[in-house]
Design an enzyme around this catalytic site. Structure first.
Site, PDB file in Angstrom:
ATOM      1  N   GLY A  67     -33.687  27.437   6.226  1.00 44.01           N
ATOM      2  CA  GLY A  67     -33.751  26.410   5.197  1.00 44.01           C
ATOM      3  C   GLY A  67     -32.443  25.648   5.088  1.00 44.01           C
ATOM      4  N   CYS A  68     -32.185  25.114   3.917  1.00 44.55           N
ATOM      5  CA  CYS A  68     -30.986  24.303   3.692  1.00 44.55           C
ATOM      6  C   CYS A  68     -29.725  25.086   4.023  1.00 44.55           C
ATOM      7  CB  CYS A  68     -30.948  23.844   2.236  1.00 44.55           C
ATOM      8  SG  CYS A  68     -29.446  22.943   1.806  1.00 44.55           S
TER       9      CYS A  68
END
Length: 239
Positions: A67-68
């Site tokens: 993810g981020c």
């Protein structure tokens, strides 16, 4: 068949090509556009350099995508034995990817982090455990929380057969234990080239504590990690 008005389709394309590049873990498109210094026609390669005072010959590296990278970077930076974590892009074929391109899903890369660690203090096995249990949700396919797209997919990269074995055995163990209610969808891939992200992404969590994304998404994730991995946290790392 329902007809789409020509002006509507043009407007839709306008939105896709002007707004999507700033979606993802960005909460401030104007700031990011100015900071990256990149354009569609002329990508700017990152100038970030890892600290020169580290004894890299004594360090190993581990690379994960979950993810981020603002979130995963700050999680791993809190682990004892980790000397440096660099945000970047991996798992794709395009050269010199930019944040604008990756976050818009215009490449085959995923947001990733490269972890420099002292194997005398922390093992690859522990880092893999942090990745699977504390850094992200490995059961979410092509997304993490509010960030959706293959650029936010879960990938555990390996550089040696031993690392591949550790990752696969950990996935099998978690599945057997029923650690998660859903199936783990993490991809296990050999590490190709890791592209360092633009300077302003490095240590983003620490440098931008008031950012709305950091406050609403990253901080709760970090607090949950700190509670679960108390025994391996650095004592002097900024909260």
């Amino acid at each position: 068949m329902k007809q789409i008005h020509p002006s509507y389709s043009v407007f839709t394309l306008f939105l896709l090509f002007t707004l999507l590049p700033f979606y993802g873990c960005s909460a401030d498109s104007t700031t990011n556009k100015e900071a990256s210094g990149s354009t569609d026609s002329q990508p700017v390669e990152a100038t970030y350099k890892a600290p020169q005072d580290l004894n890299y010959e004594a360090l190993d590296t581990a690379t994960f995508a979950g993810g981020c990278f603002w979130c995963t970077e700050t999680v791993f930076e809190r682990v004892q034995g980790v000397k440096e974590v660099v945000s970047g892009y991996a798992g794709g074929s395009e050269a010199n990817p930019t944040y604008k391109q990756v976050s818009a899903g215009m490449t085959s890369h995923a947001e990733a982090v490269q972890v420099y660690y002292d194997p005398e203090v922390v093992s690859f096995n522990t880092l893999a455990e942090v990745f699977f249990k504390g850094a992200h949700d490995p059961t979410q396919l092509n997304r993490q929380g509010p960030d959706v797209g293959e650029q936010y997919r879960s990938v555990a990269f390996y550089s040696t057969p031993q690392e591949k074995q550790i990752i696969e055995e950990m996935i099998a163990k978690l599945e057997k234990e029923g650690y998660y209610d859903a199936r783990i969808v993490t991809q296990v891939e050999p590490l190709g080239r890791f592209w360092i992200a633009e300077d302003y992404h490095q240590d983003y969590y620490v440098n931008n504590p008031d950012n709305s994304y950091i406050q609403s998404v990253s901080r709760p994730k970090v607090e949950k990690f700190k509670e679960k991995f108390k025994d391996i946290l650095k004592e002097d790392y900024p909260q």
